[in-house]
Design a protein around this motif. Structure first.
Motif, short mmCIF file in Angstrom:
data_model
loop_
_atom_site.label_atom_id
_atom_site.label_comp_id
_atom_site.label_asym_id
_atom_site.label_seq_id
_atom_site.Cartn_x
_atom_site.Cartn_y
_atom_site.Cartn_z
N VAL A 61 0.84 -1.19 0.00
CA VAL A 61 0.00 0.00 0.00
C VAL A 61 0.88 1.25 0.00
O VAL A 61 1.75 1.42 0.85
N LEU A 62 0.64 2.10 -0.98
CA LEU A 62 1.32 3.39 -1.09
C LEU A 62 0.38 4.51 -0.63
O LEU A 62 -0.80 4.49 -0.97
N ARG A 63 0.92 5.47 0.08
CA ARG A 63 0.16 6.66 0.44
C ARG A 63 0.67 7.79 -0.43
O ARG A 63 1.86 8.10 -0.42
N LEU A 64 -0.26 8.36 -1.22
CA LEU A 64 0.11 9.35 -2.23
C LEU A 64 -0.80 10.57 -2.12
O LEU A 64 -1.72 10.61 -1.31
N ARG A 65 -0.54 11.55 -2.97
CA ARG A 65 -1.33 12.77 -3.01
C ARG A 65 -1.42 13.23 -4.47
O ARG A 65 -0.51 13.01 -5.25
N VAL A 66 -2.51 13.89 -4.81
CA VAL A 66 -2.69 14.45 -6.15
C VAL A 66 -1.99 15.81 -6.19
O VAL A 66 -2.40 16.75 -5.50
N TRP A 67 -0.93 15.90 -6.97
CA TRP A 67 -0.14 17.13 -7.09
C TRP A 67 -0.58 17.92 -8.32
O TRP A 67 -1.28 17.39 -9.19
N PRO A 68 -0.13 19.17 -8.45
CA PRO A 68 -0.56 20.00 -9.59
C PRO A 68 -0.30 19.36 -10.96
O PRO A 68 -1.13 19.49 -11.87
N GLN A 69 0.82 18.66 -11.11
CA GLN A 69 1.13 18.04 -12.41
C GLN A 69 0.26 16.82 -12.71
O GLN A 69 0.30 16.29 -13.81
#
Length: 180
Positions: free
Chosen positions: A32-40
């Protein structure tokens, strides 16, 4: 920025595995990866672009290889990981700056393909789910999945193939055979 995974993140993961490996997980466990939606990562609607889902999925599969211990043998043996097919269903949007998780796991394998499930979850629940079939190839051709699995979990046999995966294969074979 669109090549961040291909040219920085994935080679960095391979280097990390040499220096400070990820904690090992079982061949059938989820990473499981914890990620975020970035501008790009966003499109005109300010949510995660469909192409970026696939890019995150590439990284998720590579990280699963690292966590199960398969990445370094694959590099040493010069195995090229290839995707044969992906089916993805989008349920909810992941908006700008939204945190999310990507869970990747191996479901089963046959004589040619390794079948995986990749699940995106945001704060509001399931955002997308995908099924992927992939394989490894070397100079002689396709690497039998059991040979790859035996490198990390000797003697582990595939769980039974899900009927929907069998149907997915049959539909794909029919379509490819028809040439249309």
């Amino acid at each position: 920025m669109s090549h961040y995974n291909s040219f920085l993140r994935i080679p960095g993961l391979a280097l990390r595995q040499k220096l400070r490996p990820l904690p090992r997980i079982g061949v059938l466990d989820a990473d499981v990866l914890r990620l975020r939606v970035w501008p790009q990562d966003v499109d005109f609607n300010f949510h995660l672009n469909n192409a970026r889902y696939l890019s995150f999925m590439d990284y998720g599969r590579t990280r699963l290889m690292a966590a199960t211990g398969l990445l370094l043998p694959a590099i040493r043996e010069h195995w090229t990981p290839l995707v044969g097919s992906i089916s993805i269903t989008y349920r909810r949007s992941l908006g700008f700056w939204a945190p999310f998780t990507l869970s990747t796991r191996i479901l089963c394998w046959d004589d040619k393909w390794i079948y995986m499930e990749q699940v995106f979850n945001g704060r509001d629940g399931l955002a997308a789910i995908a099924w992927v079939k992939g394989l490894f190839r070397d100079e002689q051709g396709n690497v039998p999945p059991q040979r790859a699995i035996d490198r990390i979990a000797p003697g582990t046999l595939s769980p039974p193939m899900w009927e929907p995966l069998t149907q997915w294969n049959e539909v794909t074979k029919e379509k490819l055979a028809s040439g249309k």
